[in-house]
Design an enzyme around this catalytic site. Structure first.
Site, mmCIF file in Angstrom:
data_model
loop_
_atom_site.group_PDB
_atom_site.id
_atom_site.type_symbol
_atom_site.label_atom_id
_atom_site.label_comp_id
_atom_site.label_asym_id
_atom_site.label_seq_id
_atom_site.Cartn_x
_atom_site.Cartn_y
_atom_site.Cartn_z
ATOM 1 N N MET A 34 0.848 -1.204 0.000
ATOM 2 C CA MET A 34 0.000 0.000 0.000
ATOM 3 C C MET A 34 0.881 1.251 0.000
ATOM 4 O O MET A 34 0.423 2.339 0.360
ATOM 5 C CB MET A 34 -0.932 -0.012 1.201
ATOM 6 C CG MET A 34 -1.917 -1.183 1.138
ATOM 7 S SD MET A 34 -3.448 -0.872 2.005
ATOM 8 C CE MET A 34 -2.861 -0.660 3.656
ATOM 9 N N LEU A 36 6.558 3.121 1.793
ATOM 10 C CA LEU A 36 7.492 1.991 1.898
ATOM 11 C C LEU A 36 8.499 2.166 3.023
ATOM 12 O O LEU A 36 8.955 3.271 3.304
ATOM 13 C CB LEU A 36 8.233 1.825 0.566
ATOM 14 C CG LEU A 36 7.338 1.580 -0.647
ATOM 15 C CD1 LEU A 36 8.183 1.430 -1.912
ATOM 16 C CD2 LEU A 36 6.458 0.351 -0.462
ATOM 17 N N HIS A 78 9.021 -3.586 3.544
ATOM 18 C CA HIS A 78 8.684 -3.722 2.116
ATOM 19 C C HIS A 78 9.951 -3.968 1.297
ATOM 20 O O HIS A 78 9.969 -4.808 0.400
ATOM 21 C CB HIS A 78 8.025 -2.439 1.600
ATOM 22 C CG HIS A 78 6.749 -2.060 2.282
ATOM 23 N ND1 HIS A 78 6.625 -0.892 3.006
ATOM 24 C CD2 HIS A 78 5.549 -2.672 2.343
ATOM 25 C CE1 HIS A 78 5.401 -0.803 3.475
ATOM 26 N NE2 HIS A 78 4.719 -1.874 3.099
ATOM 27 N N GLY A 125 4.858 -10.468 3.504
ATOM 28 C CA GLY A 125 5.572 -10.448 4.778
ATOM 29 C C GLY A 125 4.852 -11.285 5.822
ATOM 30 O O GLY A 125 3.614 -11.287 5.877
ATOM 31 N N LYS A 153 4.740 -10.495 8.721
ATOM 32 C CA LYS A 153 4.146 -9.483 9.605
ATOM 33 C C LYS A 153 2.615 -9.584 9.599
ATOM 34 O O LYS A 153 1.969 -9.490 10.633
ATOM 35 C CB LYS A 153 4.614 -8.106 9.133
ATOM 36 C CG LYS A 153 3.712 -6.967 9.422
ATOM 37 C CD LYS A 153 4.008 -6.368 10.759
ATOM 38 C CE LYS A 153 3.045 -5.275 11.112
ATOM 39 N NZ LYS A 153 2.285 -4.685 10.056
ATOM 40 N N ASP A 154 2.036 -9.753 8.400
ATOM 41 C CA ASP A 154 0.581 -9.915 8.283
ATOM 42 C C ASP A 154 0.310 -11.411 8.109
ATOM 43 O O ASP A 154 0.005 -11.878 7.013
ATOM 44 C CB ASP A 154 0.064 -9.103 7.104
ATOM 45 C CG ASP A 154 0.357 -7.625 7.280
ATOM 46 O OD1 ASP A 154 -0.468 -6.937 7.877
ATOM 47 O OD2 ASP A 154 1.450 -7.177 6.872
ATOM 48 N N VAL A 175 10.560 -7.624 9.510
ATOM 49 C CA VAL A 175 11.661 -6.679 9.744
ATOM 50 C C VAL A 175 11.223 -5.752 10.885
ATOM 51 O O VAL A 175 10.093 -5.238 10.890
ATOM 52 C CB VAL A 175 11.972 -5.869 8.474
ATOM 53 C CG1 VAL A 175 13.078 -4.854 8.747
ATOM 54 C CG2 VAL A 175 12.380 -6.812 7.341
ATOM 55 N N MET A 220 8.136 -3.169 11.839
ATOM 56 C CA MET A 220 7.950 -1.977 10.986
ATOM 57 C C MET A 220 6.567 -2.013 10.365
ATOM 58 O O MET A 220 6.068 -3.061 9.950
ATOM 59 C CB MET A 220 9.009 -1.956 9.899
ATOM 60 C CG MET A 220 10.357 -1.593 10.440
ATOM 61 S SD MET A 220 11.493 -1.248 9.095
ATOM 62 C CE MET A 220 12.947 -0.885 10.052
ATOM 63 N N ARG A 245 1.808 2.214 9.648
ATOM 64 C CA ARG A 245 0.927 2.801 10.669
ATOM 65 C C ARG A 245 1.687 3.255 11.914
ATOM 66 O O ARG A 245 1.129 3.985 12.730
ATOM 67 C CB ARG A 245 -0.177 1.815 11.063
ATOM 68 C CG ARG A 245 -1.191 1.612 9.942
ATOM 69 C CD ARG A 245 -2.435 0.893 10.400
ATOM 70 N NE ARG A 245 -3.512 0.996 9.429
ATOM 71 C CZ ARG A 245 -3.792 0.085 8.492
ATOM 72 N NH1 ARG A 245 -3.069 -1.010 8.407
ATOM 73 N NH2 ARG A 245 -4.779 0.275 7.639
HETATM 74 P P1 AMP Z 1 1.337 -3.123 3.403
HETATM 75 O O1 AMP Z 1 1.908 -2.014 2.587
HETATM 76 O O2 AMP Z 1 1.274 -2.836 4.865
HETATM 77 O O3 AMP Z 1 0.050 -3.672 2.824
HETATM 78 O O4 AMP Z 1 2.382 -4.327 3.292
HETATM 79 C C1 AMP Z 1 2.778 -4.842 2.054
HETATM 80 C C2 AMP Z 1 3.569 -6.108 2.266
HETATM 81 O O5 AMP Z 1 4.720 -5.829 3.053
HETATM 82 C C3 AMP Z 1 2.771 -7.183 2.995
HETATM 83 O O6 AMP Z 1 3.074 -8.459 2.443
HETATM 84 C C4 AMP Z 1 3.278 -7.062 4.407
HETATM 85 O O7 AMP Z 1 3.171 -8.265 5.150
HETATM 86 C C5 AMP Z 1 4.744 -6.708 4.152
HETATM 87 N N1 AMP Z 1 5.304 -6.064 5.334
HETATM 88 C C6 AMP Z 1 4.805 -4.990 6.006
HETATM 89 N N2 AMP Z 1 5.546 -4.710 7.094
HETATM 90 C C7 AMP Z 1 6.537 -5.634 7.124
HETATM 91 C C8 AMP Z 1 7.631 -5.905 8.015
HETATM 92 N N3 AMP Z 1 7.850 -5.161 9.100
HETATM 93 N N4 AMP Z 1 8.446 -6.953 7.729
HETATM 94 C C9 AMP Z 1 8.222 -7.725 6.638
HETATM 95 N N5 AMP Z 1 7.215 -7.532 5.759
HETATM 96 C C10 AMP Z 1 6.384 -6.506 5.997
#
Ligand code: AMP
Length: 282
Positions: free
Chosen positions: A30, A33, A37, A147, A149-150, A176, A184, A187
């Site tokens: 989203m 970055l 990411h 990631g 993370k989710d 990460v 990370m 939000r």
């Molecule tokens: P988002 O922009 O939050 O939708 O995240 C995009 C992708 O980056 C998703 O696959 C998340 O799981 C991954 N992601 C977000 N934060 C982290 C993190 N701290 N470590 C690893 N991957 C992440």
């Protein structure tokens, strides 16, 4: 790097990319970055010949009371970071491009999208599945990088890909973290100074559960008690859930036989944070 906002330009750029790169990796995001990411981008760059990133704040995965309007959109910065990271195509469409007039088709997944985040964020995974399915159809990657993370999202997406016979592999990469352990997240920028100070409690709680697990604890209840105790030490944290689940089915387990995942979500003021850790018996 090609910086693209329209689907027709994306198709042209992909055609050119595919002529020189047989294996295309895809990192859906989203935007806003950060190193989390970028770790996915690096993994794609190592394993694939071409890398496509999407930066799209997907309105269908936000509930009516959620932060869609205030979600950060630092487009120029994202563009620079992707350029520096060696991304081939950055796709950052407006919502009107992804959901054109008359849009009416959604991907609904049962079961894995229902508990935890799905229960607290009605329709969230409906939107996530829909946008990922659309992006997979457009990009047609060999591998999509997500990631850990989710964690629930990664399970939901893996099942969608399998159930709908999508011709790609989903790879899930490690979380990460900031130096103090906070996972990370775009939000994190919403947190006040005091909330930010207390937010690593999530990671500390998971680390305490890991320690208890390493010391031999195999029952979920005492592990959850450890998590609850550590979160309780952060007065600004309001726990939404903590659970010990089967890594594949996301069903809560009472005892850990070989492997489980501890999931946690908590609010700090208006900001919801999630984190998790794998518990694997040696
Ligand atoms: P988002 O922009 O939050 O939708 O995240 C995009 C992708 O980056 C998703 O696959 C998340 O799981 C991954 N992601 C977000 N934060 C982290 C993190 N701290 N470590 C690893 N991957 C992440």
């Amino acid at each position: 790097m090609e910086f693209i906002a329209s689907i027709s330009d994306l198709k042209d750029a992909l055609e050119a990319l595919r002529r020189r790169s047989a294996k295309v990796g895809f990192v859906p995001t989203m935007g806003a970055l950060h190193e989390g990411h970028l770790s996915l981008v690096r993994r794609s760059r190592e394993e694939m010949e071409g890398t496509v990133v999407s930066a799209f704040v997907n309105p269908t995965q936000f509930g009516p009371a959620e932060d869609l309007d205030k979600y950060p959109r630092p487009v120029e910065r994202d563009r620079e970071l992707c350029e520096k990271a060696g991304v081939d195509i950055l796709f950052a469409p407006p919502a009107s491009e992804m959901y054109q007039a008359g849009y009416a088709t959604y991907v609904l997944q049962e079961r894995y999208s229902e508990p935890f985040e799905g229960a607290l964020r009605t329709g969230h995974f409906h939107g996530v599945c829909t946008v990922c399915a659309k992006l997979f159809c457009l990009v047609r990657p060999a591998v999509a990088y997500f990631g850990q993370k989710d964690y629930q999202q990664s399970v939901v997406i893996r099942h969608m890909v399998k159930d709908l016979n999508m011709d790609l592999e989903v790879r899930v990469c490690p979380i990460v973290r900031e130096e103090d352990g906070l996972a990370m997240s775009s939000r994190n920028a919403y947190l006040s100074a005091e909330e930010r100070r207390q937010a690593p409690a999530l990671h500390r709680a998971l680390a305490a559960a890991e320690q208890a697990f390493a010391a031999g604890e195999r029952s979920a209840a005492p592990l959850l008690a450890v998590i609850g105790k550590v979160i309780g030490e952060a007065p600004l944290a309001q726990m939404d859930y903590a659970a010990v689940v089967n890594p594949e089915s996301l069903r809560e387990v009472r005892r850990i036989e070989t492997e489980a995942v501890a999931l946690i979500a908590a609010r700090f003021g208006k900001t919801r944070l999630i984190d998790n850790t794998k518990l694997t018996a040696k």
